[in-house]
Design a protein around this motif. Sequence first.
Motif, PDB file in Angstrom:
ATOM      1  N   ALA A 115     -15.918   9.517  55.317  1.00 33.13           N
ATOM      2  CA  ALA A 115     -15.237   8.684  55.639  1.00 33.13           C
ATOM      3  C   ALA A 115     -14.799   7.437  54.678  1.00 33.13           C
ATOM      4  CB  ALA A 115     -15.190   8.208  57.181  1.00 33.13           C
ATOM      5  N   ASN A 116     -16.011   6.774  54.248  1.00 38.78           N
ATOM      6  CA  ASN A 116     -15.873   5.643  53.332  1.00 38.78           C
ATOM      7  C   ASN A 116     -15.222   6.210  51.998  1.00 38.78           C
ATOM      8  OD1 ASN A 116     -17.181   3.922  55.145  1.00 38.78           O
ATOM      9  ND2 ASN A 116     -19.078   4.009  54.282  1.00 38.78           N
ATOM     10  N   LEU A 117     -15.601   7.299  51.734  1.00 36.89           N
ATOM     11  CA  LEU A 117     -15.137   7.626  50.111  1.00 36.89           C
ATOM     12  C   LEU A 117     -13.724   8.188  50.286  1.00 36.89           C
ATOM     13  CD1 LEU A 117     -17.976  10.206  48.989  1.00 36.89           C
ATOM     14  CD2 LEU A 117     -17.182   7.947  47.910  1.00 36.89           C
ATOM     15  N   VAL A 118     -13.412   8.452  51.339  1.00 38.49           N
ATOM     16  CA  VAL A 118     -11.829   8.642  51.499  1.00 38.49           C
ATOM     17  C   VAL A 118     -11.152   7.390  51.438  1.00 38.49           C
ATOM     18  CG1 VAL A 118      -9.937   9.615  53.156  1.00 38.49           C
ATOM     19  CG2 VAL A 118     -11.748  11.071  52.744  1.00 38.49           C
ATOM     20  N   ARG A 119     -11.671   6.485  52.349  1.00 41.28           N
ATOM     21  CA  ARG A 119     -11.065   5.382  52.370  1.00 41.28           C
ATOM     22  C   ARG A 119     -10.811   4.609  51.055  1.00 41.28           C
ATOM     23  NH1 ARG A 119      -8.560   1.465  52.031  1.00 41.28           N
ATOM     24  NH2 ARG A 119      -8.607  -0.553  52.801  1.00 41.28           N
ATOM     25  N   ILE A 120     -11.966   4.685  50.117  1.00 43.88           N
ATOM     26  CA  ILE A 120     -11.908   4.063  48.917  1.00 43.88           C
ATOM     27  C   ILE A 120     -11.260   4.881  47.677  1.00 43.88           C
ATOM     28  CG2 ILE A 120     -14.415   4.373  47.939  1.00 43.88           C
ATOM     29  CD1 ILE A 120     -14.576   1.502  47.649  1.00 43.88           C
ATOM     30  N   GLY A 121     -11.656   5.945  47.959  1.00 45.97           N
ATOM     31  CA  GLY A 121     -11.507   7.138  46.644  1.00 45.97           C
ATOM     32  C   GLY A 121      -9.846   7.413  46.851  1.00 45.97           C
ATOM     33  N   SER A 122      -9.461   7.387  47.950  1.00 41.86           N
ATOM     34  CA  SER A 122      -7.767   7.799  47.946  1.00 41.86           C
ATOM     35  C   SER A 122      -7.169   6.662  47.144  1.00 41.86           C
ATOM     36  CB  SER A 122      -7.211   7.949  49.300  1.00 41.86           C
ATOM     37  OG  SER A 122      -7.757   6.944  50.257  1.00 41.86           O
TER      38      SER A 122
END
Length: 551
Positions: free
Chosen positions: A377-384
Amino acid sequence: MSHNSELNSVKTNQPSALEPYNLFTTDPVLKNALRLEGASTRINDLENFGAKVGSVETFEWGHQSNRHSPELVTHDRFGKRVDEVHYHPSYHSLMKLSIESGLHCSHYGSAPGDGGYVARMAKMFMMAQVEVGHGCSISMTGAVLPALRDQPSLASIWEPRIRTNSYDYRLINPAEKSGCLLGMGLTERQGGSDLRANSSTAAPAPEEGEDCYHLTGHKWFTSAPMCDAFLVLANSPRGLSCFLVPRVLSDGTQNSISLMRLKDKLGNRSNASSEIEYNNAKGWIVGEEGRGIPTIIKMVNATRVDCTTWAAALMRQAVAQAGWHVSNRSAFGKTLVDQPLMANVVADLEVEVEAASHMIFRLAGLYERSSLGEQEANLVRIGSAVAKYWLSKRSIAVVSEALECVGGNGYVEESILPRLYREAPLNSIWEGAGNVIALDVLRALNRSPNTMESFLVEISELGNGHPEINKNIEMLKKLPSEQLKEVNARRLVELMAKLWSSALLISRGEQIVADAYISSRLSNDWGNQFGSLPANLALKDIAQRAVPGRT
Ligand SMILES: Cc1cc2nc3c(=O)[nH]c(=O)nc-3n(C[C@H](O)[C@H](O)[C@H](O)COP(=O)(O)OP(=O)(O)OC[C@H]3O[C@@H](n4cnc5c(N)ncnc54)[C@H](O)[C@@H]3O)c2cc1C
């Protein structure tokens, strides 16, 4: 022999068109990237789709639907308002193919981690290479569901209308259609990035039914205005709220929505983008009143990942065209790709595209699994946001350089390159323009430091202890607060994007490609333009990877 046939028999040194070709089997990265993100079982279906999308016919639909732009018809011949948009038949053919192939919604039937969303994204990636404009309504239609589910009473009616593989473009009562399309209306004249500036109003209309409001105001941009309904932001008594506004009501009458104008756009010409006015139009609240932005952002988050995929797709198609051309045309006694400087240019472009492809499919996998854990979830938040900023920007430069590889032919409309070139800047504007996205990364980092920790775990795991990666991780761990200031946001996001790309290539890419990316982008042994990779790299081998089917 006629003059014409004499000319035709001359060896022209003109490459044939790169079509038909299978966009899946000839891609040097796609299969591996999908396998790594859990979509192995979908490969056969994707191979078939790659052939279908790469057919001469589909490419021709792409050309025709952009050559013949949509037309707004506001009134019929008796002066009655109709507010219709007429599209070229090629546009409808593209829409039909995409809908029937489930590009809008196929992922909703699958469990997180089984590769459904990743495979759907691979289809999006291939389709967008041939024609991306129609993808706007495809993307919005699927993306609406996470927001719409905030209002179960509406979702139960509209979800079955959305989750069909039937394309039905008639402007009639949605209940009578075999499939519906959805769009969104956020942007107003006063502001698109700053949605708090919205001035449209929504007055409660309990006499019309539960949760019904009357919307009045304008939307400065509403793409795909032939959609059956839009999610629209407007101010109701408790603040900015989200509404579902159908074009045709359940009694078959048209809602009070006027299409004022279609935008005359730089590119994206197959897609209609309109100015719309709402005059006491009926809308039904979605989610909590006054919480319209958090509701509609669920839709925007989904379309953001799609438009980032389109940026990667534009790059892949442009570089495939360049690779094809330079391996089939000669100058000064040699095939172009065998000229050392051209090999450098094409290799440099290919390195960028492979990094982009790995990033987009990694993001797709994380997005699919984002409900399974905090790290995802954290990676999607920042990665997207990192990917949206970076790939949109890179695609503008990549497409431009690839166009030049094709020489004069690349500047001519009959090649696909001018269309890709005009399309490229759009992904950096809609769904959050460059600065807004860079500031969004900063916001995430400032609000929850966990996001940076998750990012560093990702880079460290993928980076396999590479010294250049480790050096940058240490630097990011001790990031001075100065670097988290707005004025530095782009610098920070760019570094994060290059680090993520490098780490992905180390663990998932070919060694020669990873070496080239890291030595140039991360270690800064690079010029200001493509074609300035260090000469000691495997330039010819990398350049060959750009030629469809050579790997
Ligand atoms: C082809 C096309 C189709 C579209 N379709 C739709 C649609 O269907 N529905 C819809 O609602 N909208 C749509 N849009 C609108 C689009 O989402 C907006 O144009 C976009 O969000 C930017 O808003 P704006 O145009 O008002 O620019 P502004 O918000 O005025 O931004 C202008 C510039 O300022 C920058 N900026 C803004 N805030 C800051 C800040 N705090 N610090 C530094 N820089 C900042 C931005 O990055 C941008 O570069 C579409 C746009 C296009 C071009």
